[in-house]
Motif scaffolding. Structure first.
Motif, PDB file in Angstrom:
ATOM      1  N   LEU A  29      -0.379   5.849   0.883  1.00  0.00           N
ATOM      2  CA  LEU A  29      -0.060   6.502  -0.385  1.00  0.00           C
ATOM      3  C   LEU A  29      -0.216   8.014  -0.272  1.00  0.00           C
ATOM      4  N   LEU A  30      -1.271   8.460   0.392  1.00  0.00           N
ATOM      5  CA  LEU A  30      -1.464   9.900   0.558  1.00  0.00           C
ATOM      6  C   LEU A  30      -0.325  10.521   1.357  1.00  0.00           C
ATOM      7  N   PHE A  31       0.113   9.845   2.411  1.00  0.00           N
ATOM      8  CA  PHE A  31       1.176  10.405   3.241  1.00  0.00           C
ATOM      9  C   PHE A  31       2.517  10.398   2.519  1.00  0.00           C
ATOM     10  N   ALA A  32       2.892   9.270   1.929  1.00  0.00           N
ATOM     11  CA  ALA A  32       4.231   9.132   1.353  1.00  0.00           C
ATOM     12  C   ALA A  32       4.320   9.623  -0.088  1.00  0.00           C
ATOM     13  N   LYS A  33       3.252   9.468  -0.870  1.00  0.00           N
ATOM     14  CA  LYS A  33       3.300   9.833  -2.291  1.00  0.00           C
ATOM     15  C   LYS A  33       2.358  10.965  -2.663  1.00  0.00           C
ATOM     16  N   GLY A  34       1.543  11.423  -1.712  1.00  0.00           N
ATOM     17  CA  GLY A  34       0.642  12.533  -1.980  1.00  0.00           C
ATOM     18  C   GLY A  34      -0.534  12.134  -2.867  1.00  0.00           C
ATOM     19  N   ALA A  35      -1.284  13.148  -3.284  1.00  0.00           N
ATOM     20  CA  ALA A  35      -2.428  12.903  -4.153  1.00  0.00           C
ATOM     21  C   ALA A  35      -1.990  12.310  -5.493  1.00  0.00           C
ATOM     22  N   THR A  36      -0.787  12.636  -5.937  1.00  0.00           N
ATOM     23  CA  THR A  36      -0.277  12.093  -7.195  1.00  0.00           C
ATOM     24  C   THR A  36      -0.140  10.578  -7.127  1.00  0.00           C
ATOM     25  N   GLY A  37       0.525  10.079  -6.095  1.00  0.00           N
ATOM     26  CA  GLY A  37       0.691   8.643  -5.947  1.00  0.00           C
ATOM     27  C   GLY A  37      -0.619   7.936  -5.671  1.00  0.00           C
ATOM     28  N   PHE A  38      -1.490   8.588  -4.902  1.00  0.00           N
ATOM     29  CA  PHE A  38      -2.799   8.009  -4.597  1.00  0.00           C
ATOM     30  C   PHE A  38      -3.593   7.773  -5.880  1.00  0.00           C
ATOM     31  N   LEU A  39      -3.679   8.793  -6.725  1.00  0.00           N
ATOM     32  CA  LEU A  39      -4.429   8.658  -7.984  1.00  0.00           C
ATOM     33  C   LEU A  39      -3.737   7.692  -8.945  1.00  0.00           C
ATOM     34  N   ALA A  40      -2.405   7.663  -8.929  1.00  0.00           N
ATOM     35  CA  ALA A  40      -1.669   6.765  -9.814  1.00  0.00           C
ATOM     36  C   ALA A  40      -1.958   5.305  -9.499  1.00  0.00           C
ATOM     37  N   PHE A  41      -2.252   4.999  -8.241  1.00  0.00           N
ATOM     38  CA  PHE A  41      -2.586   3.626  -7.861  1.00  0.00           C
ATOM     39  C   PHE A  41      -4.088   3.364  -7.942  1.00  0.00           C
ATOM     40  N   MET A  42      -4.896   4.375  -7.593  1.00  0.00           N
ATOM     41  CA  MET A  42      -6.337   4.190  -7.517  1.00  0.00           C
ATOM     42  C   MET A  42      -7.004   4.068  -8.882  1.00  0.00           C
ATOM     43  N   LEU A  43      -6.604   4.912  -9.842  1.00  0.00           N
ATOM     44  CA  LEU A  43      -7.264   4.908 -11.151  1.00  0.00           C
ATOM     45  C   LEU A  43      -7.098   3.575 -11.884  1.00  0.00           C
ATOM     46  N   PRO A  44      -5.883   3.002 -12.005  1.00  0.00           N
ATOM     47  CA  PRO A  44      -5.789   1.679 -12.628  1.00  0.00           C
ATOM     48  C   PRO A  44      -6.560   0.605 -11.872  1.00  0.00           C
ATOM     49  N   PHE A  45      -6.624   0.734 -10.549  1.00  0.00           N
ATOM     50  CA  PHE A  45      -7.359  -0.227  -9.733  1.00  0.00           C
ATOM     51  C   PHE A  45      -8.838  -0.211 -10.097  1.00  0.00           C
ATOM     52  N   VAL A  46      -9.415   0.983 -10.182  1.00  0.00           N
ATOM     53  CA  VAL A  46     -10.842   1.114 -10.503  1.00  0.00           C
ATOM     54  C   VAL A  46     -11.133   0.660 -11.930  1.00  0.00           C
ATOM     55  N   ILE A  47     -10.282   1.085 -12.877  1.00  0.00           N
ATOM     56  CA  ILE A  47     -10.484   0.697 -14.278  1.00  0.00           C
ATOM     57  C   ILE A  47     -10.385  -0.820 -14.431  1.00  0.00           C
ATOM     58  N   SER A  48      -9.427  -1.428 -13.747  1.00  0.00           N
ATOM     59  CA  SER A  48      -9.262  -2.883 -13.813  1.00  0.00           C
ATOM     60  C   SER A  48     -10.481  -3.591 -13.237  1.00  0.00           C
ATOM     61  N   PHE A  49     -11.053  -3.029 -12.178  1.00  0.00           N
ATOM     62  CA  PHE A  49     -12.239  -3.645 -11.579  1.00  0.00           C
ATOM     63  C   PHE A  49     -13.392  -3.704 -12.578  1.00  0.00           C
ATOM     64  N   PHE A  50     -13.701  -2.590 -13.219  1.00  0.00           N
ATOM     65  CA  PHE A  50     -14.814  -2.577 -14.164  1.00  0.00           C
ATOM     66  C   PHE A  50     -14.508  -3.447 -15.388  1.00  0.00           C
ATOM     67  N   ASP A  51     -13.264  -3.437 -15.831  1.00  0.00           N
ATOM     68  CA  ASP A  51     -12.886  -4.250 -16.983  1.00  0.00           C
ATOM     69  C   ASP A  51     -13.060  -5.736 -16.675  1.00  0.00           C
ATOM     70  N   LEU A  52     -12.561  -6.170 -15.514  1.00  0.00           N
ATOM     71  CA  LEU A  52     -12.661  -7.583 -15.152  1.00  0.00           C
ATOM     72  C   LEU A  52     -14.093  -7.979 -14.817  1.00  0.00           C
ATOM     73  N   ALA A  53     -14.873  -7.048 -14.239  1.00  0.00           N
ATOM     74  CA  ALA A  53     -16.272  -7.354 -13.930  1.00  0.00           C
ATOM     75  C   ALA A  53     -17.065  -7.638 -15.203  1.00  0.00           C
ATOM     76  N   LEU A  54     -16.822  -6.876 -16.264  1.00  0.00           N
ATOM     77  CA  LEU A  54     -17.500  -7.118 -17.538  1.00  0.00           C
ATOM     78  C   LEU A  54     -17.031  -8.421 -18.182  1.00  0.00           C
ATOM     79  N   LYS A  55     -15.719  -8.667 -18.145  1.00  0.00           N
ATOM     80  CA  LYS A  55     -15.190  -9.864 -18.791  1.00  0.00           C
ATOM     81  C   LYS A  55     -15.494 -11.141 -18.020  1.00  0.00           C
ATOM     82  N   SER A  56     -15.811 -11.020 -16.725  1.00  0.00           N
ATOM     83  CA  SER A  56     -16.058 -12.211 -15.907  1.00  0.00           C
ATOM     84  C   SER A  56     -17.294 -12.978 -16.344  1.00  0.00           C
ATOM     85  N   TYR A  57     -18.198 -12.343 -17.117  1.00  0.00           N
ATOM     86  CA  TYR A  57     -19.400 -13.035 -17.584  1.00  0.00           C
ATOM     87  C   TYR A  57     -19.065 -14.151 -18.562  1.00  0.00           C
ATOM     88  N   THR A  58     -18.002 -13.981 -19.331  1.00  0.00           N
ATOM     89  CA  THR A  58     -17.669 -14.927 -20.388  1.00  0.00           C
ATOM     90  C   THR A  58     -16.301 -15.571 -20.220  1.00  0.00           C
TER      91      THR A  58
END
Length: 366
Positions: free
Chosen positions: A268-297
Motif C-alpha cells: 500500500l505504501l509503494f502503490a498508494k502512498g501514505a494516503t492509501g496506507f491510512l485509508a486501509f489501516m484506520l478502518p482496520f484498527v477501528i473495526s478491531f476495537f469495535d469487534l473486540a468490545l462487541k465480542s463479549y456479548t
C-alpha cells in the motif's frame, strides 16, 4: 476504498503513466479493493449467519474430495496448470489469477503444494484459516466436523507458514480478548507478565531461534519476501503521499516478482502512498476495537474478530486487500459483526452479564 481509488489516480497521474494505466488501475480497483468493501457492506443485509456457516462447510467437503484428486494427478505426472482464462487479457492484472491447475512444486524443498480454487498456495491457507472459524459455529455436528477437517486440510496442503502460525495464535488471542475483563484472567496475565520479565533474556533468545528456523524452512521465499519489503519501503520515498499508482516489475533478485506485492502494508505504501496506507489501516484498527468490545456479548462479533485477526496476520505476507473475492464469507461476517449493537454495561462488567443470564434462566423456569 474510494480514497484508495483516488490515490491510484493521483499516483498514475504523477508518474505520467497514461490513460491505459488509468483504465487498468480502475479495473483493478473494481475487482479488488471495491469488492473488499462491498462484501463488508453487504453484512448489513438480512442474511442469517447460519447460511454462511453451512455453505462454508459444504465447500470444505468439496475440497476434501478435490485434494485426493490433485495428489493422484501429481503421481500421474499430469500438467500442473491446465487452463488460463482469456479474461486476463481484458483486465491484465496478472495471469496467475486466471489459471486453473492441479498443484504446485515448492522451489526450496521440491515438495507438493496445493492451491485448489485459490490463485496461489498461501491464499488457500488464508481461506482455510477463515473457514475454520466459520465452521466452528455450525450447529449441525456432522457438518461442523466436516468443515473443521476440510479447513484444516486446506491449511495443511497449502504448506503456508502463515497458516500454521495464524490458526493457534488467533484461537488464543480471540479467547484472551473475550475474557480480558475477568478477574482470574487479569491475575493470570499479571503473573505471566511478571515471570516473562524475569526470564526475558531466555524468551527473547527462544523467539530469535524460532524465527530463524521459521525463515530457514523456506529460505529462498523468506529472502525474496524480505527483499520485496525493503525495496518497496525504499522506493516509497519517491512518492510518499500518493505512491506510484501501480506495482512495478521487480528485478531478478526478487525472482521478477512485482514491487509492492507479498505484503499488504508495504504494498500500500509503494502503490498508494501514505494516503492509501491510512485509508486501509484506520478502518482496520477501528473495526478491531469495535469487534473486540462487541465480542463479549455477540457470537457473530466473536467470529468476525477471529476473521479480522487472521487477515491481520496474513497481511504481513500476503496482499489481503486483493483477495476479497476469495475470503468474502469472512468479510460478510465482519459486516454482520459491525452491525451488532453492544451492551456496554455487560461489556465492562462480564460478571454482571453472567448474573443477568442466570436470573433470566431462573425467571423462565418459574
Amino acid at each position: 476504498m474510494v480514497v484508495i481509488l483516488f490515490a491510484t489516480y493521483m499516483g498514475i497521474d504523477d508518474f505520467k503513466l497514461g490513460a491505459n494505466a488509468q483504465l487498468r488501475g480502475t479495473l483493478g480497483w473494481l475487482t479488488t479493493s471495491a469488492v473488499f468493501a462491498l462484501f463488508i457492506l453487504s453484512g448489513c443485509l438480512n442474511i442469517r449467519p447460519q447460511l454462511i456457516y453451512r455453505a462454508v462447510c459444504i465447500l470444505c467437503l468439496q475440497s476434501l474430495v478435490a485434494i485426493p484428486i490433485t495428489f493422484i494427478a501429481y503421481q500421474l505426472n499430469l500438467p500442473d496448470i491446465l487452463y488460463s482464462s482469456p479474461v486476463e487479457r481484458f483486465i491484465q492484472n496478472g495471469p496467475i489469477f486466471y489459471q486453473v491447475g492441479f498443484y504446485a512444486i515448492d522451489y526450496d524443498t521440491q515438495s507438493l503444494r496445493l492451491f485448489l480454487f485459490a490463485p496461489w498456495c498461501p491464499a488457500l491457507g488464508l481461506i482455510g484459516n477463515i473457514y475454520f472459524f466459520l465452521a466452528l459455529e455450525e450447529k449441525n455436528r456432522f457438518w461442523r466436523y466436516i468443515g473443521i477437517i476440510g479447513a484444516v486440510a486446506m491449511s495443511i496442503v497449502s504448506v503456508s507458514r502463515s497458516a500454521f502460525v495464524a490458526l493457534p495464535v488467533v484461537l488464543v488471542l480471540t479467547w484472551l480478548l473475550r475474557n480480558l475483563f475477568k478477574p482470574k484472567i487479569q491475575v493470570i496475565s499479571g503473573l505471566v507478565c511478571f515471570f516473562s520479565g524475569i526470564f526475558s533474556t531466555n524468551l527473547l533468545e527462544l523467539f530469535k531461534n524460532t524465527s530463524e528456523e521459521f525463515s530457514s524452512s523456506r529460505a529462498s521465499s523468506s529472502r525474496v519476501r524480505s527483499a520485496l519489503v525493503r525495496i518497496a519501503l525504499d522506493r516509497w520515498k519517491e512518492a510518499k503521499i500518493w505512491g506510484h499508482g501501480t506495482q512495478d516489475p521487480g528485478p531478478k533478485v526478487v525472482a521478477n516478482l512485482p514491487i509492492g506485492s507479498h505484503h499488504t502494508w508495504a504494498g500500500l505504501l509503494f502503490a498508494k502512498g501514505a494516503t492509501g496506507f491510512l485509508a486501509f489501516m484506520l478502518p482496520f484498527v477501528i473495526s478491531f476495537f469495535d469487534l473486540a468490545l462487541k465480542s463479549y456479548t455477540s457470537k457473530v462479533a466473536k467470529v468476525s474478530l477471529s476473521v479480522l485477526l487472521v487477515l491481520l496476520i496474513f497481511s504481513f505476507g500476503e496482499q489481503v486487500d486483493i483477495l476479497g473475492y476469495l475470503c468474502f464469507p469472512g468479510l460478510i461476517l465482519i459486516g454482520m459483526g459491525l452491525q451488532e449493537q453492544p451492551s456496554y454495561f455487560t461489556t465492562i462488567n462480564p460478571c454482571h452479564a453472567e448474573r443477568s443470564e442466570a436470573s433470566h434462566k431462573y425467571r423462565n423456569v418459574l
